[in-house]
Design a protein around this motif. Structure first.
Motif, short mmCIF file in Angstrom:
data_model
loop_
_atom_site.label_atom_id
_atom_site.label_comp_id
_atom_site.label_asym_id
_atom_site.label_seq_id
_atom_site.Cartn_x
_atom_site.Cartn_y
_atom_site.Cartn_z
N LEU A 112 0.85 -1.19 0.00
CA LEU A 112 0.00 0.00 0.00
C LEU A 112 0.88 1.24 0.00
CD1 LEU A 112 -2.96 0.96 0.21
CD2 LEU A 112 -2.69 0.92 2.69
N ASN A 113 0.63 2.16 -0.92
CA ASN A 113 1.45 3.36 -1.03
C ASN A 113 0.97 4.40 -0.03
OD1 ASN A 113 2.75 5.79 -1.80
ND2 ASN A 113 3.09 4.94 -3.84
N ILE A 114 1.72 4.57 1.06
CA ILE A 114 1.35 5.51 2.12
C ILE A 114 2.34 6.67 2.20
CG2 ILE A 114 0.10 3.81 3.47
CD1 ILE A 114 2.56 3.62 5.32
N THR A 115 2.97 6.96 1.07
CA THR A 115 3.93 8.06 1.03
C THR A 115 3.32 9.36 1.54
OG1 THR A 115 5.05 7.07 -0.87
CG2 THR A 115 5.43 9.42 -0.49
N TYR A 116 2.05 9.60 1.25
CA TYR A 116 1.40 10.87 1.60
C TYR A 116 0.53 10.75 2.85
CZ TYR A 116 3.22 12.14 -2.90
OH TYR A 116 4.08 12.36 -3.95
N ALA A 117 0.61 9.63 3.55
CA ALA A 117 -0.02 9.50 4.88
C ALA A 117 0.96 10.06 5.91
CB ALA A 117 -0.36 8.04 5.17
N SER A 118 0.46 10.33 7.10
CA SER A 118 1.31 10.94 8.12
C SER A 118 1.10 10.28 9.47
CB SER A 118 1.00 12.44 8.22
OG SER A 118 1.82 13.07 9.17
N GLN A 119 2.20 9.98 10.15
CA GLN A 119 2.15 9.43 11.51
C GLN A 119 2.34 10.59 12.48
OE1 GLN A 119 5.12 6.43 12.44
NE2 GLN A 119 3.72 5.45 13.88
N ILE A 120 1.36 10.77 13.37
CA ILE A 120 1.40 11.89 14.30
C ILE A 120 1.36 11.38 15.73
CG2 ILE A 120 0.33 13.47 12.65
CD1 ILE A 120 -2.30 13.11 14.05
N SER A 121 1.89 12.18 16.64
CA SER A 121 2.01 11.75 18.04
C SER A 121 0.94 12.33 18.94
CB SER A 121 3.39 12.13 18.59
OG SER A 121 3.60 13.53 18.46
N SER A 122 0.13 13.26 18.43
CA SER A 122 -0.81 13.96 19.30
C SER A 122 -2.05 13.15 19.64
CB SER A 122 -1.24 15.28 18.65
OG SER A 122 -1.82 15.04 17.37
N MET A 123 -2.37 12.13 18.84
CA MET A 123 -3.59 11.37 19.07
C MET A 123 -3.35 9.90 18.74
SD MET A 123 -6.59 13.88 17.64
CE MET A 123 -7.76 13.32 18.86
N PRO A 124 -4.16 9.00 19.34
CA PRO A 124 -3.99 7.58 19.06
C PRO A 124 -4.60 7.19 17.72
CG PRO A 124 -5.82 7.90 20.58
CD PRO A 124 -5.17 9.25 20.39
N THR A 125 -4.09 6.12 17.14
CA THR A 125 -4.67 5.56 15.93
C THR A 125 -6.13 5.21 16.18
OG1 THR A 125 -2.51 4.65 15.31
CG2 THR A 125 -4.44 3.71 14.21
N SER A 126 -6.96 5.43 15.18
CA SER A 126 -8.39 5.15 15.31
C SER A 126 -8.63 3.67 15.60
CB SER A 126 -9.10 5.54 14.01
OG SER A 126 -10.45 5.14 14.05
N ARG A 127 -9.64 3.41 16.44
CA ARG A 127 -10.07 2.04 16.75
C ARG A 127 -11.57 1.94 16.64
NH1 ARG A 127 -5.46 2.88 19.61
NH2 ARG A 127 -4.06 1.12 19.97
N TYR A 128 -12.03 0.78 16.20
CA TYR A 128 -13.47 0.54 16.05
C TYR A 128 -13.80 -0.81 16.69
CZ TYR A 128 -18.08 0.01 13.82
OH TYR A 128 -19.42 -0.16 13.58
N LEU A 129 -14.66 -0.78 17.68
CA LEU A 129 -15.09 -1.98 18.39
C LEU A 129 -16.54 -2.25 18.04
CD1 LEU A 129 -14.79 -4.15 20.69
CD2 LEU A 129 -15.53 -2.34 22.26
N TYR A 130 -16.85 -3.47 17.58
CA TYR A 130 -18.25 -3.76 17.26
C TYR A 130 -18.59 -5.23 17.50
CZ TYR A 130 -16.75 -5.50 12.58
OH TYR A 130 -16.18 -6.19 11.54
N ILE A 131 -19.90 -5.47 17.61
CA ILE A 131 -20.44 -6.81 17.79
C ILE A 131 -21.49 -7.04 16.72
CG2 ILE A 131 -21.62 -8.40 19.35
CD1 ILE A 131 -18.94 -7.59 20.44
N ASN A 132 -21.42 -8.19 16.06
CA ASN A 132 -22.41 -8.57 15.05
C ASN A 132 -23.28 -9.71 15.55
OD1 ASN A 132 -21.50 -6.72 13.21
ND2 ASN A 132 -20.72 -8.22 11.74
N GLN A 133 -24.50 -9.78 15.05
CA GLN A 133 -25.31 -10.98 15.20
C GLN A 133 -24.72 -12.07 14.31
OE1 GLN A 133 -27.63 -11.79 17.20
NE2 GLN A 133 -29.00 -10.08 17.70
N THR A 134 -25.17 -13.30 14.48
CA THR A 134 -24.70 -14.38 13.61
C THR A 134 -25.15 -14.15 12.17
OG1 THR A 134 -26.68 -15.64 14.22
CG2 THR A 134 -24.67 -16.11 15.45
N SER A 135 -26.18 -13.33 11.96
CA SER A 135 -26.67 -13.00 10.63
C SER A 135 -25.81 -11.96 9.95
CB SER A 135 -28.11 -12.46 10.72
OG SER A 135 -28.14 -11.25 11.46
N ALA A 136 -24.76 -11.45 10.62
CA ALA A 136 -23.84 -10.42 10.15
C ALA A 136 -24.41 -9.02 10.32
CB ALA A 136 -23.42 -10.64 8.69
#
Length: 354
Positions: free
Chosen positions: A134-158
């Motif tokens: 993946l070309n991430i040349t123009y992405a930026s790593q910053i120290s002021s905030m944490p990397t985004s996280r997503y927590l979720y729960i699905n039914q067995t039906s998705a």
């Protein structure tokens, strides 16, 4: 070659004109540290000096989010206020990142513009990006905030039961942040917009670029609404249709009503997907519907990203509306067969063989 040297070499392969300052930012080390690694790569014969190449003539830019997804799939229907046995997964994701990876797997040159933190999730993303080319040349790593996280729960039906989205870091993708990447944006053949972006950033992209703009909806889909007529294509999850059109999709008829309303807003192409309702591709000339033919849908979290990448693939191949609807359905349904964000078998051959 050390693992760090391998990482730096891959970034240089992605962009031979990358500066040592940019490499230092990507790697999270000092410029002098990068200089030492580059010197070692030259001594070992992996580099002959800084190269000069012309950027790809035709590429896509994806502006969007990176997220570490943590999700649970119960063995049976969820019982509230009880411990439910099941399986817990962790996977690098984020709508923008998922679209960019799918484009890369479909051999479509692209640049991914995003931000991620100086934390374990950020390091995991960098490693994953390197593995997936993946070309991430123009992405930026910053120290002021944490990397985004997503927590979720699905039914067995998705079907999603609930999710908790900590994506504050994406607020750092401001118009000012993008202005320093103006040349790469202006030269893109298409730009993909992630609704995780701040509304002011979406508005700036709407107003400053004339090439086709494409977007995939998520729970923040309402951020796309002001100026939505600027969009060439919108990929829409049925669960989010009501937020932007006022129409709740429950069947094919309501899906077509939703698409009609989106087209009336000024969008040129609409793709709607739902594990139970099916797939609908619609523009002013055609309406093409197909049901989901899987016996079991495992997850729908990566479906929109796969569909949008397939639409871009079809556009670049000059496919007809009917052909576009077909390859988009193939990509979307394939993504329903894995718990992870990216279908491992995504490739041009997958779309061409159907």
């Amino acid at each position: 070659m050390t693992s760090r040297e391998q990482q730096i070499l891959e970034w240089i392969k992605q962009n031979p004109m990358i500066s040592q300052n940019e490499l230092a930012e990507l790697a999270g080390i000092t410029r002098s540290g990068i200089a030492a690694h580059v010197s070692n790569l030259v001594k070992k014969g992996y580099l002959q000096g800084k190269g000069y190449i012309v950027a790809p003539e035709s590429y896509v830019v994806v502006v969007g989010g990176i997220t570490l997804d943590i999700f649970g799939i119960p063995d049976d229907e969820v019982i509230e206020k009880k411990s439910n046995s099941g399986v817990i997964y962790s996977d690098v994701g984020g709508l923008g990142r998922n679209i960019a990876v799918n484009l890369t797997k479909l051999e479509i040159p692209n640049y991914f513009i995003s931000v991620y933190g100086h934390d374990s999730a950020g390091e995991e993303f960098k490693k994953d990006a390197l593995e997936k080319k993946l070309n991430i040349t123009y992405a930026s790593q910053i120290s002021s905030m944490p990397t985004s996280r997503y927590l979720y729960i699905n039914q067995t039906s998705a079907k999603r039961i609930f999710g908790v989205d900590d994506s504050r870091i994406h607020d750092e993708i401001t118009p000012e942040f993008l202005k320093s990447r103006l040349t790469i944006l202006r030269n893109a053949k298409m730009i993909v917009i992630d609704p995780n972006l701040p509304e002011k950033t979406i508005a700036w992209l709407y107003h400053n670029f004339q090439q086709p703009l494409l977007a995939d909806s998520i729970n923040k889909v309402t951020r796309l609404k002001p100026g939505i007529e600027a969009l060439d294509t919108l990929v829409l999850n049925a669960d989010e249709s009501q937020a932007i059109t006022g129409i709740k999709i429950i069947d094919r008829q309501s899906a077509e009503q939703c698409a009609d309303k989106l087209l009336a807003m000024g969008i040129t192409n609409v793709f709607i997907y739902d594990a139970e309702v099916g797939f609908l591709y619609q523009n002013q000339e055609d309406t093409i519907y197909a049901p989901v033919t899987l016996t079991k849908v495992l997850n729908t979290n990566g479906v929109g990203a796969a569909a949008l990448a397939a639409i871009i693939y079809a556009r670049r191949q000059g496919l007809t509306t009917k052909q576009t609807a077909k390859v988009t359905r193939v990509a979307a349904q394939s993504a329903m067969t894995t718990y992870l964000n990216i279908y491992e078998g995504m490739a041009p051959e997958l779309l061409e063989d159907h």
